[in-house]
Design a protein around this motif. Sequence first.
Motif, short mmCIF file in Angstrom:
data_model
loop_
_atom_site.label_atom_id
_atom_site.label_comp_id
_atom_site.label_asym_id
_atom_site.label_seq_id
_atom_site.Cartn_x
_atom_site.Cartn_y
_atom_site.Cartn_z
N GLN B 28 0.68 -1.08 0.01
CA GLN B 28 0.06 0.18 -0.16
C GLN B 28 0.62 1.09 -0.13
O GLN B 28 2.00 1.31 0.33
CB GLN B 28 -0.71 0.04 1.14
CG GLN B 28 -1.79 -0.99 1.39
CD GLN B 28 -3.00 -1.00 2.27
OE1 GLN B 28 -2.50 -0.68 3.86
NE2 GLN B 28 -3.93 -1.70 2.27
N GLY B 54 11.16 2.55 9.33
CA GLY B 54 11.49 3.49 9.92
C GLY B 54 10.53 4.19 8.16
O GLY B 54 9.58 5.52 8.77
N ALA B 56 7.84 2.66 6.56
CA ALA B 56 6.61 1.38 6.37
C ALA B 56 6.51 0.70 7.79
O ALA B 56 6.95 0.22 8.11
CB ALA B 56 6.98 0.49 5.16
N LEU B 57 5.09 0.84 7.51
CA LEU B 57 4.80 -0.56 8.32
C LEU B 57 4.62 -1.98 8.05
O LEU B 57 4.13 -2.14 6.85
CB LEU B 57 3.21 -0.32 8.63
CG LEU B 57 2.95 1.75 9.47
CD1 LEU B 57 1.36 1.82 9.93
CD2 LEU B 57 3.23 2.43 10.24
N ILE B 59 2.56 -5.72 8.36
CA ILE B 59 1.27 -5.76 8.80
C ILE B 59 1.15 -7.33 8.99
O ILE B 59 1.36 -7.12 7.84
CB ILE B 59 0.02 -5.21 9.13
CG1 ILE B 59 0.97 -3.47 9.14
CG2 ILE B 59 -0.71 -5.09 9.41
CD1 ILE B 59 -0.03 -2.56 8.08
N LEU B 64 1.28 -5.63 13.87
CA LEU B 64 2.43 -4.55 13.59
C LEU B 64 3.43 -5.06 13.91
O LEU B 64 3.77 -5.65 15.22
CB LEU B 64 2.98 -3.23 14.42
CG LEU B 64 1.45 -2.23 13.22
CD1 LEU B 64 1.84 -0.57 14.40
CD2 LEU B 64 1.57 -2.16 12.84
N THR B 66 7.55 -5.39 14.14
CA THR B 66 9.25 -5.12 13.87
C THR B 66 10.02 -4.90 13.06
O THR B 66 9.75 -6.74 13.01
CB THR B 66 10.11 -4.40 15.57
OG1 THR B 66 10.08 -6.23 15.95
CG2 THR B 66 9.50 -3.86 16.64
N ARG B 80 3.15 -0.98 4.30
CA ARG B 80 1.75 -0.04 3.96
C ARG B 80 3.19 1.19 4.25
O ARG B 80 3.21 1.37 5.22
CB ARG B 80 0.72 0.56 5.19
CG ARG B 80 0.34 1.61 4.53
CD ARG B 80 -0.65 1.96 5.58
NE ARG B 80 -1.68 0.56 5.92
CZ ARG B 80 -2.87 0.97 6.92
NH1 ARG B 80 -3.47 2.47 7.57
NH2 ARG B 80 -4.04 0.10 6.05
N VAL B 82 4.26 5.24 4.58
CA VAL B 82 3.74 5.96 5.08
C VAL B 82 4.25 7.02 5.08
O VAL B 82 4.01 8.19 5.42
CB VAL B 82 3.46 5.87 7.41
CG1 VAL B 82 2.25 4.52 7.23
CG2 VAL B 82 5.01 5.18 7.11
#
Lengths: 307, 86
Positions: B28, B54, B56-57, B59, B64, B66, B80, B82
């Motif tokens: 996304q 740092g 993009a997430l 998931i 979430l 790490t 995603r 961001v």
Amino acid sequence: MKCTRCKATAAVALPSRNSGFCESCFLDFFTGQVEKGIRRHQLFSHEDRILVALSGGKDSLALMFELKRLGYNVTALHIDLAIPRSSEDARAVVEAFCAKHDLKLIVKEMAAEGLPIPMVKARLKRPICSACGKIKRHYFNRVAHEEGFTVLATGHNLDDEVARLFSNTLRWDTAYLSDQGPALAAAQDHSFIRKVKPLWRLSEFETANYAFLRGIDWHFAPCPYSRGASFTFHKHIWAAIEEKMPGRKLDFYQNFLERGRPVFAAAEEHNGNQLRPCDQCGMPTSQPTCGVCRIRAAIADEAKTKT
Amino acid sequence: MSTPPSSSRTHGPAPDETAGPVITVLLQPENKEFAMPRAKTARQLLERLGLRPGTALVIREETLLTPDRRIYADERITVRVVTSRG
Ligand code: SF4
Ligand SMILES: [Zn+2]
Ligand SMILES: [Zn+2]
């Protein structure tokens, strides 16, 4: 990775802060940073009537969610720019968000104001984003003034602020360097309303994690005109700096506020611009007619000559 | 408030004939979905997609991850982005 605070499995890793947090500790951390940001620069109190500009993006929605949660007196303002598709989607996101969280919402339609952005873009020779930004700020001020708000809050985050500061520094733009910061006093930025950025301590990544964990649906399709917008290149440079030197971004910004800005502010006091009310709309301007009213007139003129 | 990691899925993407474990990625904001060879960790997945941690997430279901978290064969992971890209 374990949560720095409670040792549960971490959900968010933050190398810049030398930390990792589980979901609930991250949410606490986020709130702590917002509260610290508000307190450090005395952005507002629970007595203020706060107008929060909502674009539909994650930052502004996260800000609104958190301010409401902290019990502040908040009202949303959305500027409908009338950009095909993009504006409809953004507005729908904002309307759904406000309905879901029971928030008062004011929508200002630029089409109704004679300033639909596509027409402004067609008319102007300059890049659209500077005019679009000017128009948005103009209506933030106007709505705040007309409806009696005491402060306007925007979702600008640390990355936005550092990129802007970097850009101002590259040009040594002393006027901007004299008053950039989490709070712009009404008198200093030559407008009626005090403007604040409560997310100034938080990165874009942190805000995104917060929005996700709070279940916020945000609008993430970019504006079709966004090429070259808002310091993307500067943000890339800063991502590289931050990766090599974790924490430098916040330091750079905070040290500017403490040591840099006062120097520029003192220098600027000598050569401030004289402002008076615009002869059309009454907003402060250094010209007889303000920039936004001049754009509106130009568009109206063109429409007339076409018919 | 954290949700436990999901157990392994029973209906992943059709296994690739070229063998080796695969995962399905939903990228996304483009909403592009594709299969790719399994990355061992979230960090490796981001690397292969050309993304810095740092930005993009990552998931899994509603959780979430790490960068150090393991990724398993046949999982469906949402990435995603961001931060602003230019
Ligand atoms: S990208 Fe430019 S034109 Fe589009 S909304 Fe932002 S400022 Fe306006
Ligand atoms: Zn924790
Ligand atoms: Zn005017």
